[in-house]
Design a protein around this motif. Sequence first.
Motif, PDB file in Angstrom:
ATOM      1  N   VAL A 224       0.823  -1.220   0.000  1.00  0.00           N
ATOM      2  CA  VAL A 224       0.000   0.000   0.000  1.00  0.00           C
ATOM      3  C   VAL A 224       0.856   1.270   0.000  1.00  0.00           C
ATOM      4  N   LEU A 225       2.156   1.126  -0.151  1.00  0.00           N
ATOM      5  CA  LEU A 225       3.028   2.299  -0.212  1.00  0.00           C
ATOM      6  C   LEU A 225       2.951   2.911  -1.608  1.00  0.00           C
ATOM      7  N   LYS A 226       2.631   4.187  -1.668  1.00  0.00           N
ATOM      8  CA  LYS A 226       2.550   4.867  -2.954  1.00  0.00           C
ATOM      9  C   LYS A 226       3.925   4.887  -3.633  1.00  0.00           C
ATOM     10  N   PRO A 227       3.971   4.952  -4.953  1.00  0.00           N
ATOM     11  CA  PRO A 227       5.255   4.970  -5.666  1.00  0.00           C
ATOM     12  C   PRO A 227       6.201   6.061  -5.180  1.00  0.00           C
ATOM     13  N   THR A 228       5.651   7.174  -4.733  1.00  0.00           N
ATOM     14  CA  THR A 228       6.485   8.279  -4.248  1.00  0.00           C
ATOM     15  C   THR A 228       6.579   8.287  -2.719  1.00  0.00           C
ATOM     16  N   GLY A 229       6.076   7.232  -2.084  1.00  0.00           N
ATOM     17  CA  GLY A 229       6.015   7.189  -0.634  1.00  0.00           C
ATOM     18  C   GLY A 229       7.337   6.858   0.033  1.00  0.00           C
ATOM     19  N   ARG A 230       7.339   6.956   1.375  1.00  0.00           N
ATOM     20  CA  ARG A 230       8.534   6.702   2.172  1.00  0.00           C
ATOM     21  C   ARG A 230       8.196   5.691   3.260  1.00  0.00           C
TER      22      ARG A 230
END
Length: 300
Positions: A224-230
Motif C-alpha cells: 500500500v506504499l505509494k510509488p512516491t512514498g517513504r
Amino acid sequence: MYAIEMIDYGDVDVLVATNTAVQPTIKPTQILVKQHAAAIDPYDMKFRQGLMGQEKAVPLILGSSVAGEIVALGTEVDGFAIGDRVAASPHLNSYAEFVALGRKTVAKIPDNVSYAQAAALALGAQTGYQAITENLNSQAGESVLILGGAGSVGLTAIQVAKLRGAGDIYTTAVGEGVNFLKHFDSNFHVIDTHTEQVANMIPDGVDVILDTLGHDSLKQALSVLKPTGRLVSLVGDDDDVRVTHSYLKSNGEQLEQLLQLVSENKVKVVISDIKPFNVENLKKFQMLKHIVGKLVLTFE
C-alpha cells in the motif's frame, strides 16, 4: 549503589541484585544522574535474551531509560545545573541508582511531567517522535500508516503525525491493542490484522509508513506504499529497496521537545503499572506479555 546486573544471557533468572559503594565516574562531557524511575523496554528484554547479539561481556547493567536528578556535572558540561530534573535513553546501565550520561542525550523534564512519565517516554516514545519528525519527516496532508500502534513507539508516532497535520492516519493492532486504540482517539483508522487485510482497508495507498513489526506485516505494508512514498522500518529483516532501516539515535533536544508536548497535554503517555525498583519487580515486569502501556519501576 544498588543496581541490578545481568550475569549471563538468558531468562529473567540471570538478573541479580548487587550493592556497591562505587558510583559511576563521569567524563568531562558527562552528567551523573540519581535515578528516580526506569521503564521496562522491549529492547532490554531482547538484549537479555541475546537476541541483539552477545558481544557485550557480562556481568553488565541493563536498562535504557533514565529519569532522575543531576548530582554531578562534567567539567565541559554547560546548560545544566545540580538538581535539574532530567531524562535520557542510554544504551545500557539504567537499572542502577546512579547513571552516567552523555550531555547530548539528556533532556530537562518540565515541572508538570512526572519522573515515571519521563522514563516511560525515554526510549520508545523518543523513537517514534524521531521517526516521524526526522527519519520520515511527515508533512501536513500526507497519509500515514503506523504498523503496531498500541506500542509506545507507534502510539507516539500516531500522535506526532496528527500534530504535524497528517491526512488519513492508519494503524494496525491485534487483541487488546485494537480496543485500546479505538478508545484512545477516534481520529485515526485502526486495522485489526487478525480479521482485516491492510491492502483492503487502504485501497488508495499511503505516503508514509513506519514499521515497528517487520516480517509479514512489513511485506503487507509495502503493497500500500505509494510509488512516491517513504517507508522506515525499525526492524532490520527486509532488503526491499523501498525500505529505509533506522534506529534511535538518542537526542536530548528531541526528547526535550517531546517532553514539552507532554507538558502541554498534546501527547499522552500511557502507563500500565508502577512498582518499586527491585530485582523481584523487574523480573515480574520482564515476564509480562502483551501489555498496553509502559511498566515503570521507581526508586522512591
